[in-house]
Write a protein that holds these residues in place. Structure first.
Motif, PDB file in Angstrom:
ATOM      1  N   PHE A   1       0.808  -1.213   0.000  1.00  0.00           N
ATOM      2  CA  PHE A   1       0.000   0.000   0.000  1.00  0.00           C
ATOM      3  C   PHE A   1       0.847   1.271   0.000  1.00  0.00           C
ATOM      4  N   GLY A   2       2.155   1.152  -0.206  1.00  0.00           N
ATOM      5  CA  GLY A   2       2.984   2.338  -0.086  1.00  0.00           C
ATOM      6  C   GLY A   2       3.103   2.729   1.379  1.00  0.00           C
ATOM      7  N   ASP A   3       3.421   3.973   1.611  1.00  0.00           N
ATOM      8  CA  ASP A   3       3.653   4.438   2.982  1.00  0.00           C
ATOM      9  C   ASP A   3       2.368   5.011   3.592  1.00  0.00           C
ATOM     10  N   TYR A   4       1.320   4.179   3.626  1.00  0.00           N
ATOM     11  CA  TYR A   4       0.041   4.617   4.167  1.00  0.00           C
ATOM     12  C   TYR A   4      -0.103   4.182   5.620  1.00  0.00           C
ATOM     13  N   LYS A   5      -0.842   4.965   6.372  1.00  0.00           N
ATOM     14  CA  LYS A   5      -1.173   4.597   7.741  1.00  0.00           C
ATOM     15  C   LYS A   5      -2.197   3.472   7.732  1.00  0.00           C
ATOM     16  N   VAL A   6      -2.158   2.662   8.774  1.00  0.00           N
ATOM     17  CA  VAL A   6      -3.109   1.562   8.897  1.00  0.00           C
ATOM     18  C   VAL A   6      -4.545   2.080   8.868  1.00  0.00           C
ATOM     19  N   TYR A   7      -4.809   3.204   9.520  1.00  0.00           N
ATOM     20  CA  TYR A   7      -6.170   3.745   9.573  1.00  0.00           C
ATOM     21  C   TYR A   7      -6.700   4.035   8.172  1.00  0.00           C
ATOM     22  N   ASP A   8      -5.855   4.565   7.292  1.00  0.00           N
ATOM     23  CA  ASP A   8      -6.284   4.873   5.922  1.00  0.00           C
ATOM     24  C   ASP A   8      -6.616   3.591   5.154  1.00  0.00           C
ATOM     25  N   ILE A   9      -5.860   2.539   5.429  1.00  0.00           N
ATOM     26  CA  ILE A   9      -6.123   1.262   4.767  1.00  0.00           C
ATOM     27  C   ILE A   9      -7.435   0.664   5.259  1.00  0.00           C
ATOM     28  N   LEU A  10      -7.695   0.790   6.544  1.00  0.00           N
ATOM     29  CA  LEU A  10      -8.954   0.283   7.102  1.00  0.00           C
ATOM     30  C   LEU A  10     -10.155   0.994   6.486  1.00  0.00           C
ATOM     31  N   LEU A  11     -10.004   2.276   6.217  1.00  0.00           N
ATOM     32  CA  LEU A  11     -11.110   3.043   5.639  1.00  0.00           C
ATOM     33  C   LEU A  11     -11.497   2.549   4.246  1.00  0.00           C
ATOM     34  N   LEU A  12     -10.567   1.865   3.541  1.00  0.00           N
ATOM     35  CA  LEU A  12     -10.883   1.344   2.217  1.00  0.00           C
ATOM     36  C   LEU A  12     -12.031   0.338   2.270  1.00  0.00           C
ATOM     37  N   GLY A  13     -12.234  -0.280   3.433  1.00  0.00           N
ATOM     38  CA  GLY A  13     -13.339  -1.221   3.572  1.00  0.00           C
ATOM     39  C   GLY A  13     -14.703  -0.577   3.446  1.00  0.00           C
ATOM     40  N   ARG A  14     -14.770   0.741   3.553  1.00  0.00           N
ATOM     41  CA  ARG A  14     -16.061   1.447   3.468  1.00  0.00           C
ATOM     42  C   ARG A  14     -16.367   1.953   2.061  1.00  0.00           C
ATOM     43  N   LEU A  15     -15.456   1.723   1.102  1.00  0.00           N
ATOM     44  CA  LEU A  15     -15.657   2.235  -0.262  1.00  0.00           C
ATOM     45  C   LEU A  15     -16.967   1.784  -0.903  1.00  0.00           C
TER      46      LEU A  15
ATOM     47  N   LEU B   1      -3.552  -9.282   9.933  1.00  0.00           N
ATOM     48  CA  LEU B   1      -4.637  -8.917  10.835  1.00  0.00           C
ATOM     49  C   LEU B   1      -5.309  -7.618  10.380  1.00  0.00           C
ATOM     50  N   VAL B   2      -4.520  -6.677   9.875  1.00  0.00           N
ATOM     51  CA  VAL B   2      -5.086  -5.427   9.357  1.00  0.00           C
ATOM     52  C   VAL B   2      -5.984  -5.705   8.153  1.00  0.00           C
ATOM     53  N   LEU B   3      -5.564  -6.622   7.277  1.00  0.00           N
ATOM     54  CA  LEU B   3      -6.380  -6.945   6.110  1.00  0.00           C
ATOM     55  C   LEU B   3      -7.661  -7.679   6.510  1.00  0.00           C
ATOM     56  N   VAL B   4      -7.574  -8.511   7.545  1.00  0.00           N
ATOM     57  CA  VAL B   4      -8.789  -9.141   8.075  1.00  0.00           C
ATOM     58  C   VAL B   4      -9.715  -8.067   8.637  1.00  0.00           C
ATOM     59  N   ALA B   5      -9.144  -7.098   9.342  1.00  0.00           N
ATOM     60  CA  ALA B   5      -9.933  -5.993   9.893  1.00  0.00           C
ATOM     61  C   ALA B   5     -10.611  -5.204   8.778  1.00  0.00           C
ATOM     62  N   ARG B   6      -9.882  -4.937   7.688  1.00  0.00           N
ATOM     63  CA  ARG B   6     -10.473  -4.205   6.561  1.00  0.00           C
ATOM     64  C   ARG B   6     -11.652  -4.978   5.971  1.00  0.00           C
ATOM     65  N   ALA B   7     -11.512  -6.310   5.877  1.00  0.00           N
ATOM     66  CA  ALA B   7     -12.616  -7.130   5.369  1.00  0.00           C
ATOM     67  C   ALA B   7     -13.820  -7.057   6.305  1.00  0.00           C
ATOM     68  N   LEU B   8     -13.571  -7.032   7.607  1.00  0.00           N
ATOM     69  CA  LEU B   8     -14.676  -6.938   8.566  1.00  0.00           C
ATOM     70  C   LEU B   8     -15.334  -5.566   8.505  1.00  0.00           C
ATOM     71  N   ILE B   9     -14.532  -4.521   8.291  1.00  0.00           N
ATOM     72  CA  ILE B   9     -15.061  -3.163   8.142  1.00  0.00           C
ATOM     73  C   ILE B   9     -15.914  -3.058   6.881  1.00  0.00           C
ATOM     74  N   GLN B  10     -15.599  -3.857   5.882  1.00  0.00           N
ATOM     75  CA  GLN B  10     -16.410  -3.898   4.659  1.00  0.00           C
ATOM     76  C   GLN B  10     -17.811  -4.430   4.954  1.00  0.00           C
ATOM     77  N   ASP B  11     -17.942  -5.102   6.107  1.00  0.00           N
ATOM     78  CA  ASP B  11     -19.237  -5.492   6.658  1.00  0.00           C
ATOM     79  C   ASP B  11     -20.024  -6.405   5.722  1.00  0.00           C
ATOM     80  N   THR B  12     -19.350  -7.435   5.235  1.00  0.00           N
ATOM     81  CA  THR B  12     -20.014  -8.413   4.364  1.00  0.00           C
ATOM     82  C   THR B  12     -20.375  -9.656   5.171  1.00  0.00           C
ATOM     83  N   PRO B  13     -21.459 -10.327   4.807  1.00  0.00           N
ATOM     84  CA  PRO B  13     -21.812 -11.564   5.512  1.00  0.00           C
ATOM     85  C   PRO B  13     -20.858 -12.709   5.223  1.00  0.00           C
TER      86      PRO B  13
END
Length: 235
Positions: A86-100, A144-156
């Motif tokens: 993801f380049g030099d991105y903060k974890v929080y910014d990556i987590l937000l991608l789950g809401r796209l 774990l961050v990528l798992v978190a992003r998937a959970l933030i995407q809120d899919t069943p």
């Protein structure tokens, strides 16, 4: 939640496997098979990224092929085996991608988006990671961050393609404990491909075994390790 009706998969001209009928709802299910058996292809088919030779895959009573990209992104999320760059991105910014999938063309964050991120951060106890650079994390933390992003995407439905492939024994165990918690406490259907069969009885609600060009569902009452060893003629 996920239903497969008489599906057949192939890669190029190679037939991979046949699956007559499958109905899965909530729980953690392992996807097991030898290299080239069709594990990743099956996950891609659920995402609508690989055409079926025949049959249909249905999620929440809708055929995957009839869902738009946005509709599918609200039903299924995917975590690949290798941590994404993801380049030099903060974890929080990556987590937000789950809401796209839930944002309009202006990609403006809502209070609900921020609340969902905070909820998942607290649930997975990763508040110490959110302000760090993703590239500075260990492989286990990245996964774990990528798992978190998937959970933030809120899919069943959450799919993971060999999520523990590059993790040591301790990080692998911690990841499996998190996935089990997600399935049980958040009512998710989680399917993950793996070659680590010794731990299946400890964590899984079932195993999808691909062998001899067929997929079958092994129930929790089965000794998964024994059954898989027999299928692959290891004993």
């Amino acid at each position: 939640m996920l239903r497969c009706n008489d599906i057949s998969l192939k890669a190029g001209q190679k037939h991979l496997f046949q699956l007559d009928d499958l109905n899965l709802s909530i729980g953690l299910f392992a996807l097991v098979g030898r290299n080239g058996a069709g594990k990743s292809t099956f996950l891609n088919a659920i995402l609508g990224l690989h055409d079926l030779e025949k049959g249909e895959i249905i999620i929440d009573d809708k055929k995957v092929v009839d869902l738009s990209t946005t509709e599918l992104a609200k039903k299924v999320s995917l975590v690949r085996s290798k941590p994404v760059l993801f380049g030099d991105y903060k974890v929080y910014d990556i987590l937000l991608l789950g809401r796209l999938p839930y944002q309009n063309i202006f990609a403006k964050l809502t209070n609900d988006d921020k609340s969902k991120v905070e909820e998942v951060v607290q649930f997975l106890s990763i508040s110490d990671l959110v302000d760090r650079s993703y590239q500075m994390l260990s492989d286990g933390e990245k996964q774990l961050v990528l798992v978190a992003r998937a959970l933030i995407q809120d899919t069943p439905v959450i799919l993971l393609d060999e999520p523990a492939a590059f993790l040591d024994m301790v990080n692998r165990k911690e990841l499996m404990e998190y996935l089990k918690r997600l399935a049980n406490e958040k009512n998710k259907l989680i399917i993950y491909s793996t070659h680590h069969v010794n731990e299946l009885n400890q964590f899984c609600d079932g195993v999808l075994l691909i062998n001899n060009e067929k997929m079958q569902l092994l129930s929790p009452e089965v000794d998964f390790h024994q059954k898989i060893a027999e299928a692959f003629q290891l004993i």
